[in-house]
Design a protein around this motif. Sequence first.
Motif, PDB file in Angstrom:
ATOM      1  N   LEU A  78       0.969  -1.059  -0.083  1.00  0.00           N
ATOM      2  CA  LEU A  78      -0.113  -0.010  -0.088  1.00  0.00           C
ATOM      3  C   LEU A  78       0.965   1.079  -0.106  1.00  0.00           C
ATOM      4  O   LEU A  78       1.906   1.468   0.992  1.00  0.00           O
ATOM      5  N   THR A  79       0.702   2.070  -1.056  1.00  0.00           N
ATOM      6  CA  THR A  79       1.706   3.261  -1.042  1.00  0.00           C
ATOM      7  C   THR A  79       0.729   4.531  -1.512  1.00  0.00           C
ATOM      8  O   THR A  79      -0.410   4.504  -1.556  1.00  0.00           O
ATOM      9  N   SER A  80       1.642   5.688  -1.703  1.00  0.00           N
ATOM     10  CA  SER A  80       1.051   6.848  -2.059  1.00  0.00           C
ATOM     11  C   SER A  80       0.764   6.917  -3.696  1.00  0.00           C
ATOM     12  O   SER A  80       1.787   6.646  -4.378  1.00  0.00           O
ATOM     13  N   PRO A  81      -0.252   7.624  -4.083  1.00  0.00           N
ATOM     14  CA  PRO A  81      -0.334   7.473  -5.613  1.00  0.00           C
ATOM     15  C   PRO A  81       0.396   9.192  -6.182  1.00  0.00           C
ATOM     16  O   PRO A  81       0.284   9.339  -7.159  1.00  0.00           O
ATOM     17  N   ILE A 118      -6.499  -1.093   4.023  1.00  0.00           N
ATOM     18  CA  ILE A 118      -5.660  -2.572   4.217  1.00  0.00           C
ATOM     19  C   ILE A 118      -6.766  -3.532   4.240  1.00  0.00           C
ATOM     20  O   ILE A 118      -7.920  -3.403   4.678  1.00  0.00           O
ATOM     21  N   ASN A 119      -5.906  -4.396   3.685  1.00  0.00           N
ATOM     22  CA  ASN A 119      -7.048  -5.733   3.660  1.00  0.00           C
ATOM     23  C   ASN A 119      -5.811  -7.035   4.081  1.00  0.00           C
ATOM     24  O   ASN A 119      -4.888  -6.636   4.261  1.00  0.00           O
ATOM     25  N   ARG A 123       0.880  -6.527   2.926  1.00  0.00           N
ATOM     26  CA  ARG A 123       2.162  -7.090   3.636  1.00  0.00           C
ATOM     27  C   ARG A 123       2.830  -5.860   4.266  1.00  0.00           C
ATOM     28  O   ARG A 123       3.588  -5.929   5.055  1.00  0.00           O
ATOM     29  N   VAL A 124       2.761  -4.988   3.345  1.00  0.00           N
ATOM     30  CA  VAL A 124       3.611  -3.659   3.502  1.00  0.00           C
ATOM     31  C   VAL A 124       3.039  -2.336   3.228  1.00  0.00           C
ATOM     32  O   VAL A 124       2.109  -1.975   2.441  1.00  0.00           O
ATOM     33  N   ILE A 125       3.068  -1.342   4.242  1.00  0.00           N
ATOM     34  CA  ILE A 125       2.752  -0.059   3.917  1.00  0.00           C
ATOM     35  C   ILE A 125       4.001   0.805   3.536  1.00  0.00           C
ATOM     36  O   ILE A 125       5.235   0.810   4.186  1.00  0.00           O
ATOM     37  N   ALA A 142       0.918   2.540  13.537  1.00  0.00           N
ATOM     38  CA  ALA A 142      -0.323   2.049  14.370  1.00  0.00           C
ATOM     39  C   ALA A 142      -1.038   1.155  13.503  1.00  0.00           C
ATOM     40  O   ALA A 142      -1.505  -0.032  13.842  1.00  0.00           O
ATOM     41  N   ALA A 143      -1.127   1.604  12.045  1.00  0.00           N
ATOM     42  CA  ALA A 143      -1.941   0.892  11.036  1.00  0.00           C
ATOM     43  C   ALA A 143      -1.110  -0.469  10.809  1.00  0.00           C
ATOM     44  O   ALA A 143      -1.860  -1.460  10.384  1.00  0.00           O
ATOM     45  N   ALA A 144       0.218  -0.590  10.877  1.00  0.00           N
ATOM     46  CA  ALA A 144       0.964  -1.571  10.372  1.00  0.00           C
ATOM     47  C   ALA A 144       0.946  -2.679  11.644  1.00  0.00           C
ATOM     48  O   ALA A 144       1.902  -3.637  11.634  1.00  0.00           O
ATOM     49  N   ALA A 145       0.391  -2.411  12.855  1.00  0.00           N
ATOM     50  CA  ALA A 145       0.878  -3.156  14.012  1.00  0.00           C
ATOM     51  C   ALA A 145       0.414  -4.591  13.833  1.00  0.00           C
ATOM     52  O   ALA A 145       1.108  -5.296  14.498  1.00  0.00           O
TER      53      ALA A 145
END
Length: 368
Positions: A78-81, A118-119, A123-125, A142-145
């Motif tokens: 998951l990344t920035s557009p 996130i789903n 696997r990675v942010i 926190a979201a990646a916890a």
Amino acid sequence: MTDIDIPVSTVRLGADVEESVLAVIRSGTIAQGPVVAALEAGFSRLCDVPHALAVNSGTTALVLALQALGVGPGDEVLTSPFTFAATLNAIIETGATATFVDIDDTYTVDPTLLAAAINPNTRVIMPVHLYGQPADMEAITAAAAHGIAVVEDAAQAHGARFAGRPVGSFGIGCFSLYATKNMTSGEGGIVTTSDDELAERMRILRNQGMQQRYQYVLAGHNYRLTDLQAAVAVPQLATLAAQTERRRANAARLSEGLAQLEGIILPRTAPGRTHVWHQYTVRVTEACRVDRDGLAAGLAERGVGTGVYYPRVVFDYDCYRNHRAVRTAEVPNAARAARQVLSLPVHPHLTDDHLDRIIAAVKEVAGA
Ligand SMILES: *Cc1c(COP(=O)(O)O)cnc(C)c1O
């Protein structure tokens, strides 16, 4: 047409760099050796992490980080557009699927949209610290916890901090040493981590998967940087802080001079973040007398160079829209930014006279 005499970036290296490169040439060790090690030691201090590995580009740094995490087909990153193509290319190279979360007015991923993006396959942010401002690393960590790794695209953010902590110390940090970045070796990159095992895996992958001489334990690659290149960067470890301070002072002066221009939105630094001003980027909105391209053309006529980083959402090209490893999304904020952003010169080699001319030129072209 006038010549651009205030370019948006200027590469100027000093006598210290000349001497450092000459010493390597005379040493006879020009590939990866002691100067790369010195660069790595300095960079690990800068990021306050135990491990920094030099590689041959920022793109390579991103690929290596993802490979070391074992990211591959079936995984989502998951990344920035709103980023340089390298961020997306690195994800595609690993076989993973790229997914996107829109940005906010700091041009980094909007923390309020993270949870919904996130789903179970995430696997990675991979946040991007765009223009030199860190993304919201508190929300991202926190979201990646829950078993999700964080890989920071810090290619534009050498020395930037979030809540007092350097970027590159939150997840795996990926920096670029390309010619126009805040620190350079011509081409080059650095990966940072606090994880001993990941560091070891990256060290092996960087060198053909070799643990000891002709002991291959992984299918690797050649991602190495040379001592010749590291010799360009090492002297900059000592000058980076002062150069960043100059960027900061230049940005402050631009913001003071350009305050209250109708329809021009100045860059905002969010509380708790230090911005290292790789770019000073304004937005030219509908309320402005000219549009973005009109402002750029008017400034060019006055000798002031500008840049559009970036003119399109990263996936908005046929090669990505039709790619099965790219999951496009509605990203209205990124799309608007792509139409409106314009970066003005902010680099450390600007003089007071340059800054006055940039301010006067923007006022002339965009002022009421
Ligand atoms: C420069 C850059 C990269 C890639 O770095 P290279 O050293 O050019 O490979 C990746 N991401 C962003 C945001 C960059 O600006």
